[in-house]
Design a protein around this motif. Structure first.
Motif, mmCIF file in Angstrom:
data_model
loop_
_atom_site.group_PDB
_atom_site.id
_atom_site.type_symbol
_atom_site.label_atom_id
_atom_site.label_comp_id
_atom_site.label_asym_id
_atom_site.label_seq_id
_atom_site.Cartn_x
_atom_site.Cartn_y
_atom_site.Cartn_z
ATOM 1 N N HIS A 176 -3.640 11.229 111.032
ATOM 2 C CA HIS A 176 -4.945 10.648 110.722
ATOM 3 C C HIS A 176 -6.035 11.369 111.478
ATOM 4 O O HIS A 176 -5.820 11.916 112.544
ATOM 5 N N ARG A 177 -7.149 11.359 110.870
ATOM 6 C CA ARG A 177 -8.332 11.875 111.522
ATOM 7 C C ARG A 177 -8.889 10.749 112.366
ATOM 8 O O ARG A 177 -8.742 9.587 112.042
ATOM 9 N N SER B 127 -1.780 6.147 110.319
ATOM 10 C CA SER B 127 -2.761 5.983 109.258
ATOM 11 C C SER B 127 -3.380 4.594 109.410
ATOM 12 O O SER B 127 -2.868 3.764 110.136
ATOM 13 N N ASP C 59 -5.425 11.813 106.773
ATOM 14 C CA ASP C 59 -5.840 13.161 106.455
ATOM 15 C C ASP C 59 -4.649 14.070 106.231
ATOM 16 O O ASP C 59 -3.491 13.675 106.409
ATOM 17 N N GLY D 289 -13.645 15.334 103.138
ATOM 18 C CA GLY D 289 -13.318 16.139 104.302
ATOM 19 C C GLY D 289 -14.208 17.364 104.238
ATOM 20 O O GLY D 289 -15.051 17.477 103.348
ATOM 21 N N ASP E 167 -6.743 19.228 108.728
ATOM 22 C CA ASP E 167 -7.936 18.441 109.023
ATOM 23 C C ASP E 167 -9.056 18.627 108.003
ATOM 24 O O ASP E 167 -10.077 17.963 108.082
ATOM 25 N N ARG F 257 -8.875 18.134 104.803
ATOM 26 C CA ARG F 257 -8.761 17.235 103.649
ATOM 27 C C ARG F 257 -8.534 15.832 104.170
ATOM 28 O O ARG F 257 -7.553 15.567 104.867
ATOM 29 N N ILE F 258 -9.435 14.948 103.848
ATOM 30 C CA ILE F 258 -9.222 13.561 104.254
ATOM 31 C C ILE F 258 -9.248 12.702 102.990
ATOM 32 O O ILE F 258 -10.094 12.892 102.123
#
Ligand SMILES: O=C(O)CCC(=O)C(=O)O
Ligand SMILES: [Fe+2]
Length: 321
Positions: free
Chosen positions: A5-6, A123, A220, A244, A294, A296-297
């Motif tokens: 996860h971001r 997540s 992400d 993202g 990172d 693509r979220i």
């Protein structure tokens, strides 16, 4: 490739592009697609080869729900997804549209309640949910109580705007209407006790979620392996919003979402929104290069099957007089 996860709260509204709905997808109406350079959607029929129909579970046609052409609109989940998937892959090996390589033939589709909730620690799940194993009533998820997540939900509500919902209204009015009810009523049904706070109006704003569902999954990179999201309500849709910073390597179709049952693969760019029935349609996202994770979220808005069932079972509450 695992799902990471971001850090919550890193969603920057100002830098986001305008999101364009890709559209609604189901086995009957095919796919409505809004490529970035078009203002009108192009309709693409789902070119599901006949053999793939065998992979849907059977149920008797339902006149009200199914298309006049007799296609079953909401087929039952696969009984033995691993075996079926392996069969599917081996039958597809020589087909031009296939997107699965032979080396992936030993993949094991996860078929839990929802693969989204499998690696909970990595997540986030924010909103009103009713997963298969917890609680008799829908509840406000703990994740949604964390300030950064709330901020993210508010940002998401602003970004999601009305585009996705308008696409839904246009392409699937029945679901649009049902979802409107469910979305509106679920805050009244939900148990907030886990959060130990009284909801204020401002906090309810966080639940808007583009009004295409009651839950937001935040991750992400891309989802892990082949999976169904079994807990999702397929009488509505699971709605995947991609954003993202973008710019990941796509030379080998990294980041494409593959739905083998429909024989479709979607190149998802930042700003795209995809509606599909994630609990019945096996799906997979081609892994990003590790250095691109990172970039693509993905935020997925969905509605739990159990939450929808609650409304079906008990009917919609009447306003008190
Ligand atoms: O990463 C994606 O595009 C798909 C996300 C997904 O499958 C999910 O949220 O269940
Ligand atoms: Fe999924």
């Amino acid at each position: 490739m695992s799902r990471k996860h971001r850090k919550p709260g890193s969603l920057d509204v100002r830098s986001e592009p305008v999101w364009r709905p890709i559209g609604c997808l189901n086995q009957v109406s095919g796919v409505a697609l809004y490529p970035h350079n078009r203002s009108q959607p192009a309709l693409i029929d789902a070119p599901s080869p006949p053999l793939l129909q065998n992979y849907y579970g059977q149920r008797r046609p339902d006149k009200k729900r199914d298309a006049p052409d007799g296609l079953v609109r909401n087929p039952k989940p696969l009984k033995d997804p691993e075996q079926k998937m392996n069969d599917l892959v081996s039958e597809w090996v020589d087909q031009p549209m296939r997107t699965i390589s032979a080396s992936e033939a030993n993949i094991i589709p996860s078929c839990g309640s929802s693969s989204r909730s499998k690696d909970d620690n990595r997540s986030y799940h924010a909103g009103i949910w009713h997963p298969p194993t917890q609680s008799d009533v829908p509840f406000y998820s703990k994740d949604a109580l964390q300030f950064p997540i709330k901020a993210m939900m508010s940002a998401f509500a602003k970004i999601a705007g009305r585009g996705a919902r308008q696409a839904l209204q246009k392409y699937d009015r029945d679901v649009y209407v049902r979802l409107t009810h469910t979305h509106f009523l679920s805050p009244f049904l939900a148990d907030y006790s886990k959060g130990d706070l009284a909801m204020t109006k401002a906090e309810l704003v966080d639940l808007k979620l583009g009004r295409v569902g009651t839950m937001l999954a935040i991750a992400d990179g891309q989802s892990e392996g082949w999976h169904f999201d079994r807990g999702d309500d397929d009488d509505t849709y699971s709605v995947v919003f991609v954003f993202g910073e973008g710019g990941w390597d796509t030379s080998e179709k990294q980041g494409n979402l593959v739905i083998p049952q429909l024989n479709l693969e979607f190149e998802l760019n930042v700003g795209d929104v995809l509606f599909f029935q994630a609990s019945h349609l096996l799906h997979y996202v081609l892994p990003l290069n590790p250095e691109d994770t990172d970039k693509r979220i993905v935020l997925t808005v969905f509605t739990c099957k159990r939450l929808s069932n609650h409304f079906k079972r008990y009917g919609f509450p009447r306003p008190s007089v």
